[in-house]
Structure formats: structure tokens, C-alpha cells
Scaffold this motif. Structure first.
Motif, PDB file in Angstrom:
ATOM      1  N   GLY A  11      -2.284  22.099  58.242  1.00  0.00           N
ATOM      2  CA  GLY A  11      -1.078  22.519  58.941  1.00  0.00           C
ATOM      3  C   GLY A  11      -0.973  24.001  59.217  1.00  0.00           C
ATOM      4  N   GLY A  12      -2.100  24.662  59.414  1.00  0.00           N
ATOM      5  CA  GLY A  12      -2.075  26.087  59.694  1.00  0.00           C
ATOM      6  C   GLY A  12      -2.108  26.967  58.466  1.00  0.00           C
ATOM      7  N   SER A  13      -2.099  26.360  57.280  1.00  0.00           N
ATOM      8  CA  SER A  13      -2.192  27.107  56.024  1.00  0.00           C
ATOM      9  C   SER A  13      -3.486  26.731  55.310  1.00  0.00           C
ATOM     10  CB  SER A  13      -0.983  26.813  55.121  1.00  0.00           C
ATOM     11  OG  SER A  13       0.228  27.212  55.735  1.00  0.00           O
ATOM     12  N   ARG A  14      -3.732  27.373  54.180  1.00  0.00           N
ATOM     13  CA  ARG A  14      -4.922  27.070  53.379  1.00  0.00           C
ATOM     14  C   ARG A  14      -4.498  26.809  51.941  1.00  0.00           C
ATOM     15  NH1 ARG A  14      -9.134  31.650  53.778  1.00  0.00           N
ATOM     16  NH2 ARG A  14      -7.283  32.972  53.458  1.00  0.00           N
ATOM     17  N   PHE A  15      -5.243  25.930  51.283  1.00  0.00           N
ATOM     18  CA  PHE A  15      -4.877  25.512  49.941  1.00  0.00           C
ATOM     19  C   PHE A  15      -6.114  25.410  49.053  1.00  0.00           C
ATOM     20  CE2 PHE A  15      -1.725  23.858  52.864  1.00  0.00           C
ATOM     21  CZ  PHE A  15      -0.533  24.223  52.249  1.00  0.00           C
ATOM     22  N   TYR A  16      -5.917  25.763  47.784  1.00  0.00           N
ATOM     23  CA  TYR A  16      -6.967  25.552  46.796  1.00  0.00           C
ATOM     24  C   TYR A  16      -6.928  24.094  46.328  1.00  0.00           C
ATOM     25  CZ  TYR A  16      -7.677  30.603  46.213  1.00  0.00           C
ATOM     26  OH  TYR A  16      -7.974  31.924  46.410  1.00  0.00           O
ATOM     27  N   VAL A  17      -8.088  23.448  46.293  1.00  0.00           N
ATOM     28  CA  VAL A  17      -8.202  22.113  45.719  1.00  0.00           C
ATOM     29  C   VAL A  17      -9.304  22.136  44.660  1.00  0.00           C
ATOM     30  CG1 VAL A  17      -7.315  20.860  47.717  1.00  0.00           C
ATOM     31  CG2 VAL A  17      -9.768  21.357  47.560  1.00  0.00           C
ATOM     32  N   ASN A  18      -9.188  21.229  43.722  1.00  0.00           N
ATOM     33  CA  ASN A  18     -10.132  21.153  42.606  1.00  0.00           C
ATOM     34  C   ASN A  18     -10.575  19.702  42.473  1.00  0.00           C
ATOM     35  OD1 ASN A  18     -11.227  20.820  39.949  1.00  0.00           O
ATOM     36  ND2 ASN A  18     -10.249  22.725  39.309  1.00  0.00           N
ATOM     37  N   PHE A  19     -11.837  19.434  42.715  1.00  0.00           N
ATOM     38  CA  PHE A  19     -12.365  18.079  42.662  1.00  0.00           C
ATOM     39  C   PHE A  19     -12.862  17.690  41.269  1.00  0.00           C
ATOM     40  CE2 PHE A  19     -13.465  19.496  47.099  1.00  0.00           C
ATOM     41  CZ  PHE A  19     -12.459  18.774  47.729  1.00  0.00           C
ATOM     42  N   HIS A  20     -12.930  18.658  40.359  1.00  0.00           N
ATOM     43  CA  HIS A  20     -13.569  18.436  39.069  1.00  0.00           C
ATOM     44  C   HIS A  20     -12.598  18.111  37.940  1.00  0.00           C
ATOM     45  CE1 HIS A  20     -17.562  20.042  40.329  1.00  0.00           C
ATOM     46  NE2 HIS A  20     -16.823  20.789  41.128  1.00  0.00           N
ATOM     47  N   ASP A  21     -11.551  18.897  37.804  1.00  0.00           N
ATOM     48  CA  ASP A  21     -10.860  19.018  36.521  1.00  0.00           C
ATOM     49  C   ASP A  21      -9.682  18.085  36.301  1.00  0.00           C
ATOM     50  OD1 ASP A  21     -12.666  21.003  36.004  1.00  0.00           O
ATOM     51  OD2 ASP A  21     -11.306  22.653  36.453  1.00  0.00           O
ATOM     52  N   TYR A  22      -9.132  17.499  37.367  1.00  0.00           N
ATOM     53  CA  TYR A  22      -7.932  16.678  37.231  1.00  0.00           C
ATOM     54  C   TYR A  22      -8.102  15.374  37.994  1.00  0.00           C
ATOM     55  CZ  TYR A  22      -6.070  21.227  35.851  1.00  0.00           C
ATOM     56  OH  TYR A  22      -5.879  22.427  35.238  1.00  0.00           O
ATOM     57  N   LEU A  23      -7.200  14.426  37.718  1.00  0.00           N
ATOM     58  CA  LEU A  23      -7.240  13.167  38.445  1.00  0.00           C
ATOM     59  C   LEU A  23      -6.924  13.378  39.920  1.00  0.00           C
ATOM     60  CD1 LEU A  23      -7.500  10.095  38.502  1.00  0.00           C
ATOM     61  CD2 LEU A  23      -5.115   9.939  37.783  1.00  0.00           C
ATOM     62  N   ASP A  24      -5.985  14.289  40.205  1.00  0.00           N
ATOM     63  CA  ASP A  24      -5.634  14.618  41.593  1.00  0.00           C
ATOM     64  C   ASP A  24      -6.157  16.008  41.932  1.00  0.00           C
ATOM     65  OD1 ASP A  24      -3.987  12.291  42.494  1.00  0.00           O
ATOM     66  OD2 ASP A  24      -2.829  12.842  40.728  1.00  0.00           O
ATOM     67  N   THR A  25      -6.347  16.253  43.201  1.00  0.00           N
ATOM     68  CA  THR A  25      -7.052  17.464  43.641  1.00  0.00           C
ATOM     69  C   THR A  25      -6.166  18.692  43.750  1.00  0.00           C
ATOM     70  OG1 THR A  25      -6.644  17.041  46.001  1.00  0.00           O
ATOM     71  CG2 THR A  25      -8.609  16.019  45.004  1.00  0.00           C
ATOM     72  N   GLY A  26      -4.833  18.504  43.756  1.00  0.00           N
ATOM     73  CA  GLY A  26      -3.919  19.620  43.968  1.00  0.00           C
ATOM     74  C   GLY A  26      -3.213  19.556  45.300  1.00  0.00           C
ATOM     75  N   LEU A  27      -3.584  18.568  46.141  1.00  0.00           N
ATOM     76  CA  LEU A  27      -2.958  18.420  47.453  1.00  0.00           C
ATOM     77  C   LEU A  27      -2.743  16.935  47.706  1.00  0.00           C
ATOM     78  CD1 LEU A  27      -2.077  20.175  49.922  1.00  0.00           C
ATOM     79  CD2 LEU A  27      -4.310  19.662  50.925  1.00  0.00           C
ATOM     80  N   GLN A  45     -12.175  24.763  45.846  1.00  0.00           N
ATOM     81  CA  GLN A  45     -12.514  24.895  47.249  1.00  0.00           C
ATOM     82  C   GLN A  45     -11.238  25.219  48.020  1.00  0.00           C
ATOM     83  OE1 GLN A  45     -15.587  24.785  48.582  1.00  0.00           O
ATOM     84  NE2 GLN A  45     -16.437  24.456  46.523  1.00  0.00           N
ATOM     85  N   ILE A  46     -11.375  25.887  49.146  1.00  0.00           N
ATOM     86  CA  ILE A  46     -10.238  26.188  50.013  1.00  0.00           C
ATOM     87  C   ILE A  46     -10.320  25.280  51.232  1.00  0.00           C
ATOM     88  CG2 ILE A  46      -9.137  27.927  51.475  1.00  0.00           C
ATOM     89  CD1 ILE A  46     -10.209  30.054  49.542  1.00  0.00           C
ATOM     90  N   VAL A  47      -9.246  24.532  51.482  1.00  0.00           N
ATOM     91  CA  VAL A  47      -9.220  23.624  52.626  1.00  0.00           C
ATOM     92  C   VAL A  47      -7.991  23.927  53.483  1.00  0.00           C
ATOM     93  CG1 VAL A  47     -10.484  21.793  51.426  1.00  0.00           C
ATOM     94  CG2 VAL A  47      -7.972  21.832  51.340  1.00  0.00           C
ATOM     95  N   PRO A  48      -8.079  23.669  54.783  1.00  0.00           N
ATOM     96  CA  PRO A  48      -6.941  23.933  55.669  1.00  0.00           C
ATOM     97  C   PRO A  48      -6.031  22.714  55.796  1.00  0.00           C
ATOM     98  CG  PRO A  48      -8.882  23.412  56.972  1.00  0.00           C
ATOM     99  CD  PRO A  48      -9.304  23.325  55.532  1.00  0.00           C
TER     100      PRO A  48
END
Length: 331
Positions: free
Chosen positions: A132-148, A127-130
């Protein structure tokens, strides 16, 4: 990964008590998040010790709820821990108005080596979430942490601001969120170093998502400890105006010749990083080891400012040991 259905049975007494706390937090933090224009934040963090979970909210066009169950102490019976978790997971859909497709559960146990970053699933759904004015990919499925890492929201912003018109180095870079901030604030160049090719690719995707694809953005797959040591020995090594150094508490992998322990190894790591700083450069050193103690005597000669309290976001104020952070520079 656990995804629950949207069934809404009557809540038990325990679940209702938990739901009341969740509603209270939601009311207060929703106002704060709206005022601060924050879309991803921690809603609950074991506020009630018997309900030992962390709940993070991520918003884009939908609300995503990411629940992490803390491993219960041995004094709590497994059956009781499972009952409390069921109460938590029954209350969340009613209070937060989400269905099972937007609700995720992970169990956070004491991690050894690189287990925190290993795949737990292979759905590759992002998923793409905003932020601080930027956008980031996060992953709720595959890892213990989401990427952010949400507790580093302020730290990333400070790193970005200080990186304006500077060469920026991001070590143990994970998914490169700090690199995105540096680029957005106008860093002259960025260098992103991580041992995982998966996370380096993720970092490049985050950069490209925000329009940063030029040759002044470099990605290095390497053991950061060994890479720093090699770079520090070079006579004409590149110097950086800002270095972001956020190592894991402990690390080992097949690619590493030895283990890394942040308490044991932080002095050498910081000394090597400082050899790559410009004369007026800034090193941001942080870690998440709750019992960490900075060896200030061994680091004599550096100017050090404890930024921990200043970098703990409001939504993590209940957990002030979530990370430690220092701003360092050459004397």
C-alpha cells in the motif's frame, strides 16, 4: 521453522494434483496482484481439503513462500498427514520456482493464551516488503505469524484513510502496520498500544522505516484491556478521531491479572473504547474468532456497520470467516 533444499525429484500423483491446483491459483492471482499492485498475498488456503495448508507469497527483490500447515483432525492418521505435507512441500519449489532458502514451514495448531505470538526461533532475520505504498519488516523465522496480517490489508487502508487529520489510536497493535497507514494518510498523531515490548519495538521500526519518527507518534507498553479501562475513567482523557481495535480471540500472560476472551469481553472493551472517541469519531472493531457473535443488544446506542464482507480481500475470498469487522460510531 523448516527450510527445505532445492532438490527437484519427480512428483508423486498426489503432489502433481496439488501442483496443478497451485499453478491454476498462481495464474489467476498473479494477474490480480499485478493489476492491484499487491506484492504480498495468499495463494492457497486449503482449497483441496486433503491438503490443509495456507500458502502466502511475499515479494521484494525475491519471492518468499510462507507455508502454514493446519493441524490435522484426529480422524486423519498422522502418517497420512505427513505424507500429504511432503507432497505439498515437494510441489511448491517446482511450481513457484524457489529454493529452500526462500521457503518456510510452520504448523498452525489451536493456540492457547499468547502462544500465537511467542517466539519459535531466535534468528532475528527480517525482510522488508511493500504494501500500500509503505514498507514493513516481516520475519519468516521466529514466530508463527510474519508480522503482517495479509487478511487485514483493506482494513488497514480504510483505517488510514479515515485517520487523515485525526488523532489515531491503535490497540492490540501488534507490529503497528495500521499505525503506519494512519501516519502515511496524514493522521495528526498516533498512539500505539501493545503489551509486548518486542512488538512495540517492531512497530517503531516499521514507523521509522517509513519516515515517521516525530514526537506526535507515541508508543505505550500496557495490557490494552487495563489501559482502556484506566483511560476511560480519566476526566480529561485524550479523545481520538479513529480507534483501531483488533483484539486476539483469547489472551493470558504473566503480565495480565486475568484472561481475555473476545466473545465474553467485547462489550466492555468496545464501551471503554467508545468513551475515548470524539463526537464524530470512528471505531474499527475486528477479530478473527470464527464463531464470534456481536452482542448488538448490549451495544445499543452505537451506530454499527458490518464491514466484514467489504474488508475481505480477493485472495481470502475462499475463506470469508477469516475475520469479522465493524465500523462503529456514537449515535
Amino acid at each position: 521453522m523448516t527450510t527445505l533444499t532445492a532438490e527437484r525429484p519427480p512428483l508423486s500423483a498426489g503432489a502433481q494434483m496439488f501442483a496443478n491446483r497451485l499453478r491454476k491459483n498462481l495464474k489467476e492471482l498473479t494477474r490480480w496482484a499485478k493489476r492491484e499492485q499487491i506484492d504480498c498475498y495468499r495463494l492457497y488456503d486449503a482449497d483441496m481439503p486433503e491438503y490443509a495448508v495456507a500458502i502466502d507469497l511475499y515479494h521484494n527483490e525475491h519471492r518468499w513462500v510462507y507455508v502454514q500447515e493446519y493441524e490435522a483432525p484426529k480422524t486423519v492418521a498422522e502418517a497420512r498427514a505427513q505424507e500429504r505435507l511432503r507432497e505439498v512441500m515437494s510441489a511448491i519449489p517446482q511450481v513457484l520456482e524457489v529454493d529452500g532458502d526462500h521457503l518456510f514451514l510452520k504448523v498452525r495448531r489451536r493456540q492457547k493464551g499468547s502462544a500465537q505470538y511467542e517466539k519459535q526461533d531466535a534468528q532475528a532475520q527480517f525482510q522488508i516488503v511493500p504494501e500500500g505504498g509503505s514498507r514493513f519488516y516481516v520475519n519468516f523465522h521466529d514466530y508463527l505469524d510474519t508480522g503482517l496480517f495479509l487478511d487485514h490489508r483493506i482494513t488497514r487502508s480504510l483505517a488510514g484513510q479515515w485517520a487523515r487529520n485525526q488523532d489515531f489510536l491503535n490497540l492490540f497493535a501488534y507490529t503497528g502496520s495500521a499505525t503506519v497507514y494512519a501516519a502515511r494518510y496524514g493522521a495528526t498523531s498516533t498512539t500505539t498500544v501493545d503489551m509486548s515490548n518486542t512488538y512495540l519495538n517492531w512497530a517503531q521500526r516499521n514507523m521509522a522505516l517509513n519516515g515517521f519518527t516525530g514526537g506526535n507518534h507515541r508508543y505505550v507498553q500496557a495490557d490494552c484491556v487495563e489501559w482502556l479501562e484506566r483511560e476511560a475513567r480519566l476526566r480529561n482523557a485524550q479523545q481520538y478521531g479513529v480507534i483501531f481495535l483488533d483484539p486476539p480471540t483469547f489472551s493470558t500472560s504473566k503480565r495480565m491479572e486475568s484472561t481475555f476472551d473476545v466473545q465474553r469481553d467485547h462489550v466492555t472493551l468496545i464501551r471503554h473504547a467508545c468513551q475515548l472517541l470524539t463526537d464524530d469519531g470512528v471505531l474499527i472493531f475486528s477479530n478473527n474468532f470464527r464463531k464470534f457473535r456481536l452482542d448488538q443488544e448490549a451495544l445499543a446506542g452505537l451506530v454499527m456497520e458490518d464491514m466484514t464482507q467489504a474488508t475481505i480481500p480477493h485472495d481470502f475470498a475462499r475463506n470469508p470467516k477469516i475475520h469479522h469487522c465493524w465500523k462503529m460510531s456514537l449515535a
